[in-house]
Design a protein around this motif. Structure first.
Motif, short mmCIF file in Angstrom:
data_model
loop_
_atom_site.label_atom_id
_atom_site.label_comp_id
_atom_site.label_asym_id
_atom_site.label_seq_id
_atom_site.Cartn_x
_atom_site.Cartn_y
_atom_site.Cartn_z
N SER A 14 0.81 -1.24 0.00
CA SER A 14 0.00 0.00 0.00
C SER A 14 0.84 1.27 0.00
O SER A 14 0.29 2.39 0.02
CB SER A 14 -0.93 -0.01 1.23
N PHE A 15 2.18 1.14 0.01
CA PHE A 15 3.07 2.30 0.01
C PHE A 15 3.55 2.56 -1.42
O PHE A 15 4.47 1.88 -1.91
CB PHE A 15 4.27 2.06 0.94
N LYS A 16 2.91 3.56 -2.11
CA LYS A 16 3.25 3.84 -3.51
C LYS A 16 4.52 4.66 -3.59
O LYS A 16 5.47 4.29 -4.26
CB LYS A 16 2.10 4.57 -4.21
N PHE A 67 2.44 -2.24 -5.38
CA PHE A 67 1.26 -1.35 -5.28
C PHE A 67 0.43 -1.50 -6.55
O PHE A 67 0.91 -1.27 -7.66
CB PHE A 67 1.71 0.10 -5.09
N HIS A 68 -0.88 -1.86 -6.34
CA HIS A 68 -1.71 -2.19 -7.51
C HIS A 68 -2.57 -1.02 -7.99
O HIS A 68 -3.38 -1.17 -8.91
CB HIS A 68 -2.60 -3.40 -7.21
N GLY A 69 -2.38 0.15 -7.34
CA GLY A 69 -3.09 1.35 -7.80
C GLY A 69 -4.50 1.47 -7.20
O GLY A 69 -4.95 0.61 -6.46
N SER A 70 -5.11 2.60 -7.54
CA SER A 70 -6.49 2.88 -7.09
C SER A 70 -7.21 3.62 -8.21
O SER A 70 -6.69 3.74 -9.32
CB SER A 70 -6.45 3.70 -5.80
N LYS A 71 -8.38 4.19 -7.86
CA LYS A 71 -9.13 4.91 -8.89
C LYS A 71 -8.34 6.08 -9.44
O LYS A 71 -8.39 6.37 -10.64
CB LYS A 71 -10.46 5.40 -8.31
N ASN A 72 -7.61 6.75 -8.58
CA ASN A 72 -6.92 7.96 -9.00
C ASN A 72 -5.40 7.78 -9.11
O ASN A 72 -4.70 8.73 -9.47
CB ASN A 72 -7.21 9.10 -8.01
N LYS A 73 -4.93 6.59 -8.78
CA LYS A 73 -3.48 6.40 -8.77
C LYS A 73 -3.11 5.16 -9.59
O LYS A 73 -3.77 4.11 -9.49
CB LYS A 73 -2.95 6.26 -7.34
N LYS A 74 -2.04 5.34 -10.37
CA LYS A 74 -1.58 4.25 -11.21
C LYS A 74 -0.82 3.20 -10.36
O LYS A 74 -0.21 3.55 -9.37
CB LYS A 74 -0.66 4.78 -12.30
N GLU A 805 -5.20 6.85 2.41
CA GLU A 805 -5.91 7.81 1.59
C GLU A 805 -5.89 7.33 0.16
O GLU A 805 -4.82 7.12 -0.43
CB GLU A 805 -5.23 9.20 1.67
N ASP A 806 -7.10 7.15 -0.39
CA ASP A 806 -7.26 6.74 -1.79
C ASP A 806 -6.42 5.51 -2.11
O ASP A 806 -5.71 5.44 -3.10
CB ASP A 806 -6.88 7.90 -2.74
N GLY A 807 -6.43 4.52 -1.16
CA GLY A 807 -5.74 3.25 -1.37
C GLY A 807 -4.26 3.31 -1.13
O GLY A 807 -3.56 2.32 -1.39
N GLU A 808 -3.75 4.45 -0.64
CA GLU A 808 -2.30 4.55 -0.41
C GLU A 808 -2.05 4.85 1.06
O GLU A 808 -2.71 5.70 1.66
CB GLU A 808 -1.71 5.66 -1.27
#
Length: 819
Positions: A14-16, A67-74, A805-808
């Motif tokens: 979870s740490f991008k 890190f597999h990303g989220s809606k707003n993050k690659k 926050e937002d998957g990160e």
């Protein structure tokens, strides 16, 4: 002491973004709400230490660690974690005071390691960490659920933790290796023992063949010695006998010459007396009594003639008697064995049961040899009875041929140029075929020695010539001048003797009549006055008679001496004939005789005892049967190979014993190490539990004599009874399990300890106890604790808060003031 100074994460779970977390003090807490990713911090440390299984890092596959990303993050392209360690004490094998170790994982699932910025291998990283007692599966890192695992373990699983801590796995590996080796060795031993057993069977069979061959060789050597000794003794004895006979002949010839002179002297005296008588007779012729004197002289002359004839007949009778006796002796019949011929079942001597044509008589006598005096009987039982009879009567020894048992060997083919098998040239009754075949069956008869020589060049058979020369199958040749025995004519001589006896009887009757008549006439001489003349004539006649008697006695002595001389000469001729054969035999044996041992023992024995021994040896050799003389050498070679193989088997067995001993030593050492570890850990556990609860606790085996039995963890909180961990309440179980885990950590200290939510199941008082212990221990050891318990957070020197926050996951650090 090695310390973990900093952790830098990028793209890991979870740490991008790159996230750095420093640990300047020994008591750090990572906190945050559930699901914020705080446990990922502990996973990142395990990731760098070398964990390879995604499952142990709470992921399904390696790519899930990125890190597999989220809606707003690659999503990230890789996951990377870097650990910074202080190395002031030089525990790690580097001169640098700070060591950097990083691991990077790409989407293809490929990991790479760097050591101080240089690419390295996982194994090298592991080898370095192990020196500081850091390893990916070490007990210095208590993850979520580890406490529960301890609680849920059965006693054997808990004991296996002690196995791991004590390092006896190394002994197990050694033992397992030794057991595999033992299995291989035992298989070798089994195979070797089977082969050894087979070889022993072969050896025993070969040993029998070898023993038979040795016995045969010893017997043949002794037979050669006995035969050589017999030949030597007979040769030397014959030589002595010939010398003695020559001396006797010389003496007898001297005596004979002396007697001849004496007889000639007597003859001269008798001639002189005859002249005296003639002169007296001339005087008588001048007187008147001529006619009566003539008659008396005529009667006296007739008397002399008849008495001389009687004496001559008596000498002839004596000669005939001696002839009959000599003929019996020449025939060779052993007189001492004649009583045996009277026994039931005895047929007679071999020579008496066959008729040999005169042409082949010498051949038969020579070929038959001593067998001619063998006694033929009907059965084996009769033969045994006869042997017992000879023993009881102490008569002597004889060879018996039982008709129901005697058998001859098969004949070879008869070579061309022979006259035939000797057995086929001799006449006999059909019932004696086995005997004749046994004695003569394998001997061929040939004309002369030259013919025999040609046949012998191509054939190996026994042959005898018409003259009595023998060719043996061994190659030996015996021959020379053969003194042929006279043909027995005993009946003729006995008839002549009877005739002479009858003639002497008639002559004696006539002599008596003449003496009566002479007596009457002499009375008439006295009456007529011619007595003086008759007296003189009677005296001369008496002197002549005396001389005649003297000559007759001397002549008899001469005849007796002549007979003795002839007998000596005959014996000498016989000895000389036999001496030639013995000399030939001795020349054959002479070379081997010199090399033979124990000659002295056999030289002391008699020829008869040696011949008995020769017979015994031949019987023993015959009883042995077929012999393989190569078996002696073959046995020695095979036995040497067998001994070498047995030594190898013994070495394998010794190897087996060595492996068993090694396993025993490993087991003993393993037990020693385990029991020492258990004892040391028991003391630590007791102290740590007491520090946590003020209660009592102990570790022990289910079976103290068996280190493979289960580990029993028992504790007695204050004011409560002693219970095993499985029988405790939930809180007591957790506290006891923590005490056990702390004991493990204390027994094998590590540079740092990572504890992930170990207080999740503890109430506030128990949490306070754990916090106090960690706080106390942090003076010497580094603790990184993941927890959302307020008591733990408040006690920490530095706190990192994790939020999502937002998957990160994001980090906020807070250093708390010292109390």
């Amino acid at each position: 002491m090695v310390r973990l100074e900093k952790v830098v994460l990028q793209g890991f779970k979870s740490f991008k973004r790159p996230t750095s977390m420093a640990f300047p003090s020994n008591f750090a807490v990572v906190t945050g709400p559930n699901g914020c990713g705080k446990s990922n911090v502990g996973d990142s440390i395990s990731f760098v230490l070398g964990k390879t299984s995604p499952k142990h890092l709470r992921a399904k596959k390696a790519q899930d660690l990125i890190f597999h990303g989220s809606k707003n993050k690659k999503p990230s392209d890789y996951a990377k974690v870097n650990l910074m360690f202080s190395n002031g004490s030089k525990v790690l094998p580097f001169d640098e005071k700070e060591i950097s170790v990083s691991r990077r994982l790409n989407k293809a699932g490929i990991s790479s390691y760097k050591l101080n910025g240089k690419i390295s291998t996982r194994q090298r990283i592991l080898d370095i960490f192990i020196q500081a007692r850091m390893n990916p599966g070490g007990h210095n890192m208590i993850r979520q659920g580890d406490v529960t695992k301890v609680i849920e373990m059965n006693p054997v699983e808990r004991r296996e933790v002690i196995d791991e801590i004590s390092g006896i796995k190394e002994y197990d590996e050694k033992r397992n290796h030794a057991l595999k080796q033992l299995e291989k060795v035992e298989e070798k031993v089994r195979e070797a023992e089977i082969i050894l057993e087979q070889k022993e069977e072969i050896i025993e069979k070969m040993r029998k063949d070898r023993d038979s061959a040795l016995e045969y060789r010893n017997l043949t050597n002794e037979l050669e010695l006995v035969k050589s000794t017999i030949v030597w003794k007979e040769f030397t004895s014959s030589e002595k006998n010939i010398g003695s006979l020559e001396k006797n002949i010389e003496e007898k010839e001297g005596g004979l010459e002396k007697l001849e002179k004496e007889i000639k002297g007597i003859d001269r005296e008798m001639e002189e007396k005859d002249r005296e008588m003639e002169s007296l007779m001339k005087e008588v012729m001048k007187k008147d009594q001529v006619e009566i004197t003539k008659k008396i002289s005529k009667i006296e002359s007739s008397l002399d003639s008849k008495e001389n004839l009687i004496r001559s007949n008596e000498r002839e009778i004596e000669r005939l008697t001696e002839m009959v006796k000599n003929l019996s002796t020449m025939k060779g019949t052993p007189d001492h064995l004649k009583p045996v011929l009277e026994l039931k079942g005895v047929h007679g001597f071999v020579k008496d049961l066959i008729i040999v044509p005169d042409k082949y008589r010498v051949s038969a006598e020579v070929a038959g040899g001593t067998h001619m005096n063998d006694i033929v009987v009907d059965t084996l039982g009769t033969a045994i009875h006869c042997v017992k009879y000879l023993k009881e009567e102490k008569i002597g020894r004889a060879r018996f041929l039982p008709l129901d048992k005697i058998r001859s060997s098969p004949k070879p083919s008869l070579p061309q140029g022979t006259l035939g098998w000797l057995s086929e040239l001799i006449h006999h009754d059909r019932e004696y075929i086995p005997v004749v075949e046994y004695v003569f069956g394998r001997t061929a008869c040939v004309n002369d020695i030259d013919k025999a020589k040609k046949i012998a060049e191509k054939n190996r058979i026994r042959m005898v010539t018409i003259d009595g020369d023998i060719f043996e199958t061994s190659g030996a040749v015996f021959g020379g001048h053969y003194i042929r025995q006279a043909k027995p004519e005993t009946k003729k001589y006995l008839k002549e003797k009877e005739k002479l006896d009858e003639e002497n009887h008639i002559l004696r009757m006539e002599i008596e009549e003449l003496k009566e008549k002479l007596k009457e006439m002499r009375k008439g001489v006295k009456e007529t006055g011619t007595f003086d003349f008759e007296r003189k004539r009677a005296k001369i006649k008496e002197e002549i008679e005396a001389l005649r008697d003297k000559r007759s006695g001397t002549y008899d002595k001469r005849m007796n001496l002549q007979e003795e001389l002839n007998r000596f000469k005959i014996n000498k001729a016989r000895y000389e004939a036999n001496f030639d054969n013995l000399r030939i035999q001795w020349e054959e044996h002479k070379k081997t005789w010199k090399s033979l041992e124990n000659k002295e023992i056999y030289q002391k024995k008699s020829v008869s005892s040696l011949k008995d021994r020769e017979k015994e040896i031949l019987e023993s050799i015959s009883s042995i049967g077929p012999v393989n003389l190569k078996a002696i050498e073959e046995f020695e070679i095979l036995y040497e190979e067998f001994e070498e193989f047995r030594e190898r088997v013994e070495k394998i067995s010794e190897e087996k014993e060595s492996v068993i001993k090694s396993i025993t030593e490993i087991e003993n050492r393993k037990r020693e190490v385990f029991m020492q570890t258990l004892e040391d850990m028991g003391k630590l556990f007791k102290k740590i539990y007491s520090d946590l609860t003020k209660g009592e606790a102990e570790l022990g085996l289910d079976d103290p004599m068996d280190i493979n039995s289960g580990l029993l963890i028992s504790a007695q909180p204050p004011n409560k009874k002693l219970l095993y961990i499985d029988a405790m309440s939930g809180g007591e179980k957790v506290l006891t399990a923590l005490a056990f885990l702390f004991t493990i950590q204390r027994y094998k200290p590590s540079p740092f300890y990572l504890l992930d939510e170990i207080d999740a199941a503890l109430d506030r008082p128990n949490t306070r106890r754990v916090v106090d212990m960690i706080k106390s221990q942090s003076k010497d050891v580094q603790f990184i604790i993941i927890s959302h318990n307020n008591e733990m957070v408040k006690a920490a020197d530095i706190v990192y808060g994790i939020s999502m926050e937002d998957g990160e996951s994001k980090v906020m650090g807070l250093k708390l003031p010292e109390n």
